[in-house]
Design a protein around this motif. Structure first.
Motif, PDB file in Angstrom:
ATOM      1  N   LEU A   1      10.549   2.817  -1.512  1.00  0.00           N
ATOM      2  CA  LEU A   1       9.299   2.969  -2.257  1.00  0.00           C
ATOM      3  C   LEU A   1       9.571   3.277  -3.726  1.00  0.00           C
ATOM      4  CD1 LEU A   1       7.063   4.991   0.230  1.00  0.00           C
ATOM      5  CD2 LEU A   1       6.418   2.851  -0.880  1.00  0.00           C
ATOM      6  N   SER A   2      10.507   4.189  -3.955  1.00  0.00           N
ATOM      7  CA  SER A   2      10.834   4.562  -5.340  1.00  0.00           C
ATOM      8  C   SER A   2      11.392   3.364  -6.100  1.00  0.00           C
ATOM      9  CB  SER A   2      11.849   5.711  -5.345  1.00  0.00           C
ATOM     10  OG  SER A   2      11.281   6.866  -4.767  1.00  0.00           O
TER      11      SER A   2
ATOM     12  N   VAL B   1      17.543   7.272  -5.952  1.00  0.00           N
ATOM     13  CA  VAL B   1      18.867   7.878  -5.706  1.00  0.00           C
ATOM     14  C   VAL B   1      18.711   9.155  -4.891  1.00  0.00           C
ATOM     15  CG1 VAL B   1      20.823   9.033  -6.814  1.00  0.00           C
ATOM     16  CG2 VAL B   1      19.951   6.863  -7.742  1.00  0.00           C
ATOM     17  N   LYS B   2      17.709   9.990  -5.267  1.00  0.00           N
ATOM     18  CA  LYS B   2      17.508  11.263  -4.556  1.00  0.00           C
ATOM     19  C   LYS B   2      17.163  11.042  -3.085  1.00  0.00           C
ATOM     20  CE  LYS B   2      14.434  15.290  -4.412  1.00  0.00           C
ATOM     21  NZ  LYS B   2      14.103  15.038  -2.989  1.00  0.00           N
ATOM     22  N   HIS B   3      16.215  10.155  -2.805  1.00  0.00           N
ATOM     23  CA  HIS B   3      15.772   9.958  -1.424  1.00  0.00           C
ATOM     24  C   HIS B   3      16.871   9.338  -0.563  1.00  0.00           C
ATOM     25  CE1 HIS B   3      11.831  11.347  -2.299  1.00  0.00           C
ATOM     26  NE2 HIS B   3      11.482  10.320  -3.073  1.00  0.00           N
ATOM     27  N   PHE B   4      17.585   8.360  -1.112  1.00  0.00           N
ATOM     28  CA  PHE B   4      18.665   7.753  -0.327  1.00  0.00           C
ATOM     29  C   PHE B   4      19.781   8.771  -0.062  1.00  0.00           C
ATOM     30  CE2 PHE B   4      17.084   3.563  -2.083  1.00  0.00           C
ATOM     31  CZ  PHE B   4      16.702   3.063  -0.848  1.00  0.00           C
ATOM     32  N   THR B   5      20.026   9.639  -1.034  1.00  0.00           N
ATOM     33  CA  THR B   5      21.026  10.695  -0.839  1.00  0.00           C
ATOM     34  C   THR B   5      20.580  11.654   0.267  1.00  0.00           C
ATOM     35  OG1 THR B   5      21.656  10.538  -3.170  1.00  0.00           O
ATOM     36  CG2 THR B   5      22.345  12.519  -1.982  1.00  0.00           C
TER      37      THR B   5
ATOM     38  N   LYS C   1       0.876  -1.177   0.000  1.00  0.00           N
ATOM     39  CA  LYS C   1       0.000   0.000   0.000  1.00  0.00           C
ATOM     40  C   LYS C   1       0.914   1.228   0.000  1.00  0.00           C
ATOM     41  CE  LYS C   1      -3.571  -2.447   2.648  1.00  0.00           C
ATOM     42  NZ  LYS C   1      -4.303  -2.518   3.949  1.00  0.00           N
ATOM     43  N   PHE C   2       1.535   1.458  -1.155  1.00  0.00           N
ATOM     44  CA  PHE C   2       2.593   2.452  -1.247  1.00  0.00           C
ATOM     45  C   PHE C   2       2.114   3.871  -0.963  1.00  0.00           C
ATOM     46  CE2 PHE C   2       4.655  -0.638  -4.447  1.00  0.00           C
ATOM     47  CZ  PHE C   2       5.200  -1.384  -3.413  1.00  0.00           C
TER      48      PHE C   2
ATOM     49  N   ASP D   1      11.252   3.548 -10.002  1.00  0.00           N
ATOM     50  CA  ASP D   1      11.671   4.943 -10.188  1.00  0.00           C
ATOM     51  C   ASP D   1      13.038   5.116  -9.509  1.00  0.00           C
ATOM     52  OD1 ASP D   1      11.979   7.626 -10.459  1.00  0.00           O
ATOM     53  OD2 ASP D   1      10.185   8.198  -9.337  1.00  0.00           O
ATOM     54  N   TYR D   2      14.081   4.618 -10.167  1.00  0.00           N
ATOM     55  CA  TYR D   2      15.399   4.570  -9.534  1.00  0.00           C
ATOM     56  C   TYR D   2      16.045   5.959  -9.421  1.00  0.00           C
ATOM     57  CZ  TYR D   2      14.524  -0.288 -10.564  1.00  0.00           C
ATOM     58  OH  TYR D   2      13.948  -1.523 -10.641  1.00  0.00           O
ATOM     59  N   LYS D   3      15.654   6.860 -10.308  1.00  0.00           N
ATOM     60  CA  LYS D   3      16.182   8.228 -10.213  1.00  0.00           C
ATOM     61  C   LYS D   3      15.755   8.867  -8.903  1.00  0.00           C
ATOM     62  CE  LYS D   3      16.293  12.630 -12.695  1.00  0.00           C
ATOM     63  NZ  LYS D   3      15.828  13.376 -13.893  1.00  0.00           N
TER      64      LYS D   3
END
Length: 1019
Positions: free
Chosen positions: A401-402, A412-416, A371-372, A407-409
């Protein structure tokens, strides 16, 4: 502090009675008599009565004053005693009793926990009376008083002084223990351990032994040396301690097991404490720890029950237990139950430090339920909480979630974002860094992903080892660095990973792409056996078949292709059928292969493999010796050749080969010339030149054979090919056995093309030509010149080995070894280095230096185990052991070769295994070993013939003359090796005591014109 019965310890300081002064008054004597009889009340009254009537300067006055105070001390009237002692200390400076009064005051003040006063009086005692008989004991009490006030550094100073004053220290063992305790309190654990260990080593009967044992265990625990903690605290003498101390010791053992991740042992110890010490005040903490052990060992149901049993109450144990009961539900996949607990937890404990964690877990549950959107809503609310730790976890989950959405782009942003604030939270920081590496991998940023993994390993070594190594492997695989990929994937597979199938599949493909088919075979075999329900199973079977095919295990390959033909998941059935036909042919079933190929042409007339299938039918007929049928099949390819024009020169060349083998040399010439004229510059034209020269030679037209080279040069005007073609002359003459002419042509080539890249080849074959002409010195000269001028050439290693073999044959062992020494230095990284070392070892054997040979064989076996010369080395070592009659070692070496191989080396090893048994007179076992050669290695004539001869010898030893004769006759009648036939005949003649000439085979072609050898075809 740690000592009970302090009055008792003080009584140990009672001193012997002071010598009575002369002319003592009667009353004084009566007082002393009462004191000595223990009548302290009367003694005190008499002393006080005496004191009132005396002058303070009187000698007996100070004595009476002291014993009056002492009487009060004995009566427990400490205040009055203190007054008397203080009077002596402050008013009677020169009396002998002042020293004793200071000691008494120190003891009393210590007992009353007035540690500053105790220290003051005892320090004055040792300072003003440094030679007093209680100096060491006083120093000990000073140190103890400092410990009670937590002045540990000062305590160390005085306790060390007490330790150095052993003669006057009645409490030496106490001092050691207290000094260790002071060091422990200062955090100087190594020093503490040293002194605790001194008690354990030299004062085993001390009352402090058990206490020292537990304290040293605590010290090791503080140092993080949990194994030593467990060892020290497992001493049975700890059972002498009070119950709470025993509980402490066992708790530390359990905690140590927990910290070294031996959770099962920790749980057992915690359970033991709960059962044996139910009244301990630490019971709830211990039950909480036990619940954690269950949680860590994934016994989530037991963990939930244990945590749930502690939730009643309002203390931290209750609150934390309720939270972790929810986590236990979540980890056991009871997401609904976990959600109920976390919702209730948030309501009941809104101010709890883990309230936000509970909310975050609700987001995690939504994520796990896919349930994203709901998970994202909870996360966005939490991002406003102001709690940096929770925010870091939220950004990490947003990254997950991404990734889950592909949505790997954004991943990358969220993990950064998470990494930018997670440095103070190791677990979250590690998870975010791994998540970023995974996002980068799926985004195709493989190099960046590897760098991110490097950073993760540097900052959080040991985190998710299996997953980290798996993604290292996947990144290197994507970069086609298969060797690195395999190394990481093997490491990843060593742990109990949740993605073993992915690891195994990628590893198998890495071996496959490296063309390491031996290992890809095993890897794909493991995959299909362990993961039969995997969606990639059909593809894995396909690659397994191809691995078998590449390893020339065609029967095994065909078995799999046969299954795949009926597999609906296989998209390219035409390829499967085509490969099935090839595997049948290579497995020795040419007729079945032709049937399969004809079925293929019927079922898949438009396949991209159609022309290859037609060609293969021709090729198989060619291999069967059905050359005319082969020509018809080859020609059937040409009408549709526009679909694959590149196949035409191969077909025409193959037609030429067929005519050549039909001895229709004129037709062969036509086919070869067509290839040369219509497809100049191709490899097939170059090969056709060879066939053309051989055809002219067969027709007796040698001049045309040589002229064809010039004609080829005219048609192929590319200057760079001139040397290629010229060298064909030498190859031609060498191939037909005209070594003198070959020698001339190779010499001419060397002078004509001094800069040709083919010079090493020319020098090599010049050497071979002169060798065949019986000119060993010239051969060595050519080989050596090649080796020295062109050390980087592929021919250089061969030249060095060939030269060494010639020198070895001429018994020039030192020259041969010197040459191979140079070669071994130059080619240490060459795949042929083991071959060089092996040849050197063989020379040392001939020189009689078996020790050096043995070392060289060992080097090959140890460092080049996958190389064929490793097994050759084992075989040679076995022969050395056999000659030295070390039969067991010899036999084991031969058996190693047999179990590792199935070729001529295995046949040779099997023979020597039989010979080893024969030499030990184990004739029955020798027969069993030798018969195996005939059943397993029948294609190797030399070793089968030799096995028959040795079998004959064996049967003679068993006095079975008939069998022996049969073995010798088998060699004489069925084998062509003249030496072995002669040896068998001699043994047969010796048996019969008659001499018969060796039977000679007639040549049914005698008198016929010698024909050139049949030509082989090309796939």
């Amino acid at each position: 502090m740690r000592f009970s019965g302090k009055i008792f310890l003080i009584s140990a300081f009672l001193l012997s009675a002071v010598l009575m002064a002369q002319n003592q008054r009667v009353r004084y004597y009566e007082a002393m008599d009462a004191f000595e009889k223990g009548d302290y009340y009367r003694a005190h009254e008499l002393f006080e009565s005496y004191i009132k009537g005396e002058i303070p300067e009187d000698d007996l006055y100070s004595s009476a004053k002291y014993y009056s105070a002492e009487s009060l001390f004995k009566l427990g009237e400490l205040s009055g005693a203190i007054s008397g002692y203080e009077y002596l200390v402050n008013r009677l400076e020169y009396t002998a009793y002042r020293e004793l009064a200071l000691l008494k005051l120190g003891q009393i003040y210590y007992t009353e926990e007035r540690y500053a006063l105790a220290r003051d009086r005892l320090i004055r005692l040792n300072k003003e009376y440094p030679w007093n008989d209680s100096y060491g004991s006083a120093a000990f009490w000073i140190g103890e008083a400092f410990i009670y006030d937590k002045f540990y550094r000062d305590a160390v100073e005085y306790l060390k002084d007490a330790l150095n004053s052993r003669r006057t220290n009645q409490f030496f063992t106490n001092t050691i223990y207290s000094l260790a305790f002071a060091y422990e309190s200062l955090g100087e654990i190594d020093e503490a351990i040293k002194f605790y260990d001194e008690i354990l080593s030299f004062h085993k009967e001390s009352d402090f032994y058990a206490s020292a044992q537990i304290r040293i265990g605590v010290c090791y625990f503080k140092q993080g040396d949990y194994d030593l903690t467990i060892l020290e605290l497992s001493n049975p003498r700890l059972n002498e301690l009070p119950l709470e101390k025993q509980v402490e010791a066992k708790y530390l053992i359990a905690d140590s097991y927990y910290r070294i991740r031996e959770f099962d042992k920790a749980a057992e110890m915690f359970k033991q404490i709960v059962i044996e010490y139910p009244a301990t005040k630490f019971l709830r903490e211990i039950k909480y720890a036990l619940a954690w052990c269950y949680f860590q060992t994934r016994q989530y149901a037991d963990a939930y029950n244990s945590f749930n049993s502690l939730v009643s109450g309002t203390d931290s144990v209750s609150v934390n237990s309720y939270y972790w009961s929810g986590e236990s539900k979540r980890y056991s996949k009871d997401l609904a139950g976990a959600k109920i607990i976390f919702d209730d937890f948030i309501r009941r404990y809104p101010e709890s430090p883990v309230r936000y964690d509970a909310e975050f877990n609700l987001a995690l549950i939504s994520f796990e339920e896919k349930k994203f959107d709901e998970a994202e809503r909870v996360i966005n609310d939490l991002l406003t909480s102001g709690d940096t730790r929770i925010k870091a976890r939220c950004y990490t989950l947003l990254g997950e979630l991404s990734n889950a959405r592909g949505d790997y782009k954004n991943g990358v942003k969220h993990f950064t974002d998470a990494i930018s604030i997670s440095s103070e939270y190791p677990e979250t920081d590690a998870a975010a860094k791994l998540g970023l590496a995974i996002s980068l991998h799926f985004a195709g940023e493989y190099e960046k992903s590897i760098k991110q993994l490097d950073d993760l390993v540097f900052t959080h070594s040991g985190y998710e080892i299996s997953k980290v190594n798996y993604y290292y492997g996947e990144n290197y695989f994507a970069l086609k660095n298969y060797r690195n990929a395999i190394d990481y994937l093997i490491t990843a597979g060593n742990s109990n990973s949740a993605f073993q199938a992915d690891i195994q599949y990628t590893k198998a493909y890495a071996f496959f792409n490296m063309r390491d088919y031996a290992n890809s075979k095993f890897a794909f075999l493991d995959f299909v056996n362990n993961f039969p329900a995997d969606l990639r199973i059909s593809d894995a079977y396909m690659r397994l078949a191809e691995s078998y095919f590449a390893e020339k295990n065609f029967s095994a390959a065909n078995e799999i292709y046969a299954k795949l033909k009926n597999d609906t998941a296989i998209p390219n059935k035409d390829y499967v059928l085509y490969q099935s036909a090839l595997s049948l042919f290579n497995a020795g079933k040419p007729y079945d292969a032709i049937v399969e190929l004809r079925t293929f042409l019927k079922d898949y007339p438009n396949s991209g493999f159609m022309l290859q299938a037609r060609y293969m039918i021709g090729y198989i007929n060619f291999e069967l010796g059905r050359y005319l049928e082969a020509v018809r099949n080859y020609m059937a390819v040409l009408p549709d050749s526009s679909k694959n024009p590149e196949i035409v020169p191969l077909v025409l060349y193959s037609v030429g080969d067929s005519y050549y083998n039909l001895s229709e040399y004129d037709s062969a010439v036509v086919s070869y010339r067509t290839v040369i004229q219509q497809y100049p510059g191709t490899q097939h034209a170059f090969d056709a030149l060879n066939g053309l020269m051989l055809s002219y030679y067969a027709l007796g037209e040698n001049e045309k054979a040589l002229a064809s080279v010039d004609e080829y040069l005219e048609l192929n005007t590319v200057a760079s090919k001139a040397d290629d073609i010229f060298i064909k002359k030498g190859e031609f003459f060498y191939g037909v056995g005209e070594f003198e002419t070959a020698k001339i042509n190779y010499s001419e080539f060397i002078s004509t093309f001094p800069n040709s890249p083919l010079l090493p080849q020319a020098y090599f074959w010049l050497g071979k030509s002169t060798q065949m002409l019986g000119e060993p010195d010239n051969a060595v000269l050519s080989f050596t010149e090649l080796f020295e001028k062109f050390p980087q050439s592929d021919f250089a290693v061969s030249a060095a080995i060939e030269a060494s073999l010639i020198l070895r044959g001429d018994e020039k062992y030192d020259e041969a070894v010197a040459l191979l020494d140079k070669a071994s230095e130059l080619y240490k990284k060459s795949a042929r280095y083991p071959e060089i070392i092996f040849n050197k070892a063989e020379i040392f054997v001939l020189k009689g230096d078996q020790g050096t040979a043995y070392d060289l064989y060992d080097e090959i076996i140890s460092f080049y185990d996958a190389n064929v010369f490793s097994d050759k080395a084992r075989l040679s070592k076995g022969k050395i052991e056999l000659s030295a009659q070390r039969y067991e070692k010899a036999f084991n070496l031969f058996m190693e070769v047999i179990t590792r191989r199935n070729d001529d080396l295995a046949a040779e090893a099997q023979y020597y295994a039989g010979l080893t048994l024969f030499d030990q007179e184990k004739y029955t076992d020798a027969i069993t070993a030798l018969v195996r050669i005939q059943s397993l290695y029948a294609e190797y004539d030399k070793w089968t013939a030799m096995s028959f001869i040795l079998l004959g010898d064996t049967y003679q030893k068993l006095d079975d003359k008939k069998k022996a004769e049969e073995m010798y006759k088998t060699v004489i009648e069925n084998y062509e090796d003249a030496k072995l036939v002669e040896e068998a005949q001699d043994k047969l003649d010796q048996m019969k005591k008659i001499k018969k000439p060796v039977k000679k085979k007639t040549d049914d072609k005698a008198g016929k014109t010698k024909q050139p050898a049949k030509k082989g075809g090309k796939k």
